[in-house]
Design an enzyme around this catalytic site. Structure first.
Site, mmCIF file in Angstrom:
data_model
loop_
_atom_site.group_PDB
_atom_site.id
_atom_site.type_symbol
_atom_site.label_atom_id
_atom_site.label_comp_id
_atom_site.label_asym_id
_atom_site.label_seq_id
_atom_site.Cartn_x
_atom_site.Cartn_y
_atom_site.Cartn_z
ATOM 1 N N ASP A 210 8.500 6.897 11.026
ATOM 2 C CA ASP A 210 7.090 6.664 10.745
ATOM 3 C C ASP A 210 6.854 6.484 9.247
ATOM 4 O O ASP A 210 7.431 7.204 8.425
ATOM 5 C CB ASP A 210 6.294 7.879 11.242
ATOM 6 C CG ASP A 210 4.802 7.678 11.126
ATOM 7 O OD1 ASP A 210 4.278 6.799 11.815
ATOM 8 O OD2 ASP A 210 4.158 8.384 10.321
ATOM 9 N N GLU A 271 9.402 1.898 10.550
ATOM 10 C CA GLU A 271 8.048 1.353 10.496
ATOM 11 C C GLU A 271 7.762 1.088 9.021
ATOM 12 O O GLU A 271 7.423 1.993 8.271
ATOM 13 C CB GLU A 271 7.025 2.335 11.053
ATOM 14 C CG GLU A 271 5.664 1.667 11.158
ATOM 15 C CD GLU A 271 4.495 2.607 10.935
ATOM 16 O OE1 GLU A 271 3.386 2.238 11.316
ATOM 17 O OE2 GLU A 271 4.671 3.689 10.345
HETATM 18 C C1 GLC Z 1 2.146 5.191 11.559
HETATM 19 C C2 GLC Z 1 1.765 5.449 12.983
HETATM 20 C C3 GLC Z 1 0.283 5.585 13.042
HETATM 21 C C4 GLC Z 1 -0.116 6.748 12.178
HETATM 22 C C5 GLC Z 1 0.428 6.617 10.761
HETATM 23 C C6 GLC Z 1 0.360 7.915 10.014
HETATM 24 O O1 GLC Z 1 1.586 4.022 11.071
HETATM 25 O O2 GLC Z 1 2.235 4.416 13.811
HETATM 26 O O3 GLC Z 1 -0.184 5.746 14.354
HETATM 27 O O4 GLC Z 1 -1.516 6.829 12.118
HETATM 28 O O5 GLC Z 1 1.785 6.262 10.760
HETATM 29 O O6 GLC Z 1 1.306 8.820 10.503
#
Ligand code: GLC
Length: 534
Positions: A210, A271
């Site tokens: 994340d 991500e």
């Molecule tokens: C990532 C997750 C999202 C979350 C963010 C903060 O982007 O996919 O859902 O709000 O991280 O953790």
């Protein structure tokens, strides 16, 4: 071909489960691990290779579970650690691998570390796990930097000292309930090594990382260019102190060593929303993460020229590292493809959107690399855009004073069966935690299962056929670039043709699979795709 080339994750189809909205096994109106366990045969029947489970950890749910209080346990609303172990075993028995979310750019403000830090004095070791700083200006009343939060407003919140007077500020890239960890703290890094080992020892097959681009902050926390601090636009940021700084790569190298030391073939997926494919390629160098989400593809407009260049740029930028590409149309953070692709001139046409989303699925599954499917896209669900304001839970809604409605519209609990809410999502007295539309009766798993022309059966057939060509390396475009048609081959095993132009185009013969049931032989209509599988 080397063993590395054959690794499962290089061409896997991975299904994202957002556990709160997947299936409710205990009747309280929220999805849980029992619900997932009971429906694992459904997931296996889709023809995917793995699942990624969005955070299942204890959380006050200030940000849908991305605010974790204990990285080594399961939230009671979802079940227990024993349920997680059962889920892993059952998934493995069905041939499904399991990725879990690793949310360690930040913790919950309820995490014991943050509670200790708040109770401790400025400069103490407990505060060194986070970013506590004195404010600027008179009485320290201004935030320490001009950094902004992804969810709106300043990235800093001021604390109150035990005597009630204003104290230091702490950094939160996301909501104030999500204080950022300071990754230069050895205690943070060592503890997270232990978190990785904890889940690896329980048999997980990988981690979805994340907020990967947020994890390292430059020493001294310099201000960002004020011109950039108007809106959260990380896709345009380069040399920005809050995002995609070089320090993130040291963290990934450290994790890669932990993972490589563990037997088996676990995978990481970043991500990382970054400026361009070249920046993204840095996350998947051979000693860093294995793969990364391809947001450029996910956000690309429905335009043949744009999509062709995204595909070419993605493959070219990854070539030096040898990492496989990934392709996805959505996630728990994105507008559902039926809605996104159906938007023209500010109006959403769900019929057009569903037609394009079906074609987009065939395009996505035809591309070389891994693919992700977000739960419910296989049913052709649209974004629920009319959730009542009182139901909205995403912090984005509150932090932007309602200017952005947030991501709840793609997180509405799935419809499984029946003709009325809760559509088999729960059999308890409690209503689903987000209200479901009255119009989903034709979109339940039960309804689509029996309809040969459903989106569900298109996904099943496409994912089944994909197994026959997915390990064919690369793609070759057929013919010259066209602003109307995407046409490419994967060796002799697949030819994929997608018509994004305004008029039907000729085809070389009857396809193996059409994106639309009943498309006329011979010509490919607008917004449809055809596969020839050899
Ligand atoms: C990532 C997750 C999202 C979350 C963010 C903060 O982007 O996919 O859902 O709000 O991280 O953790």
């Amino acid at each position: 071909m080397s063993t590395q080339d054959l690794a499962w994750w290089r061409h896997a189809a991975i299904y994202e489960i957002y556990p709160r909205s997947f299936a409710d096994g205990n009747g309280d109106g929220e999805g849980d691990l029992r619900g997932v366990i009971d429906r694992l045969p459904y997931v296996a029947g889709l023809g995917v290779d793995a699942l990624w489970i969005a955070p299942w950890y204890p959380s006050p749910m200030a940000d849908g579970g991305y605010d974790v209080t204990d990285h080594r346990d399961i939230d009671p609303r979802f079940g227990t650690l024993a349920d997680a172990e059962e889920l892993l075993d059952r998934a493995h028995a069905l041939g499904l691998r399991v990725l879990v979310d690793l949310v360690v750019n930040h913790t919950s403000e309820q995490h014991p570390w943050f509670r200790q830090a708040l109770a401790a004095a400025p400069g103490s070791p407990a505060r060194a796990r986070y970013f506590f700083r004195d404010g600027r200006g008179p009485e320290g009343g201004e935030p320490p930097t001009n950094w902004i939060s992804a969810f709106g407003g300043s990235a800093w919140t001021r604390t109150t000292d035990p005597d009630g007077s204003p104290g230091q500020w702490y950094l939160h890239t996301f909501a104030p309930e999500q204080p950022d960890l300071d990754w230069s703290s050895p205690r943070v890094a060592e503890d997270v090594d232990g978190v990785l080992r904890f889940w690896l020892d329980r048999g997980v097959d990988g981690f979805r990382v994340d907020a990967a681009s947020a994890m390292a902050k430059p020493a001294g926390l310099p201000d960002a260019d004020p011109a950039l601090q108007v809106a959260w636009t990380p896709r345009e940021w380069a040399d920005h102190p809050q995002w995609d700084t070089d320090g993130v790569h040291d963290i990934f190298r450290r994790w890669r060593r932990v993972i490589d030391d563990h037997p088996g073939e676990q995978v990481t997926v970043a991500e990382a929303v970054v400026k361009d494919p070249e920046r993204l390629a840095r996350y998947v160098r051979p000693d860093e993460l294995h793969t990364a989400f391809n947001f450029t593809f996910m956000h690309a407009s429905w335009d043949a020229t744009v999509l062709r260049s995204v595909v070419d740029d993605t493959l070219a930028s990854l070539a030096p590292s040898g990492a496989p590409a990934t392709w996805a149309l959505s996630s728990h953070d994105e507008v559902r493809p039926v809605t996104r692709l159906g938007r023209t001139g500010g109006i959403t046409d769900p019929v057009l959107g569903r037609r394009r989303a079906r074609a987009a699925a065939l395009l996505t599954f035809a591309l070389p690399g891994g693919v992700y499917v977000y739960q419910g896209d296989e049913l052709g669900l649209a974004e629920v855009e009319d959730l009542p304001e009182h139901a909205l839970q995403d912090p984005v809604y509150r932090r932007t004073a309602g200017r952005a409605r947030g991501r709840d519209g793609c997180r509405v609990p799935l419809p499984w069966s029946g003709h009325h809410p809760p559509y088999g999502f729960t059999d308890g007295p409690g209503a689903p935690w987000l209200p479901q539309p009255a119009t989903w009766s034709d979109l339940t798993v039960e309804a689509e299962d029996g309809d040969p022309g459903s989106v569900l059966n298109l996904y099943r057939e496409a994912l089944r056929l994909r197994r026959g060509f997915r390990d064919e390396p690369g793609l070759v475009w057929a013919g010259d670039p066209s602003d109307r048609v995407l046409d490419f081959r994967r060796g002799d095993r697949l030819r994929c043709v997608v018509n994004l132009g305004p008029t039907p185009v000729d085809l070389p013969g009857p396809p193996t699979l059409w994106s639309e049931p009943g498309s006329p032989d011979g010509r490919l209509p607008t917004d449809t795709a055809a596969w020839y599988v050899g």
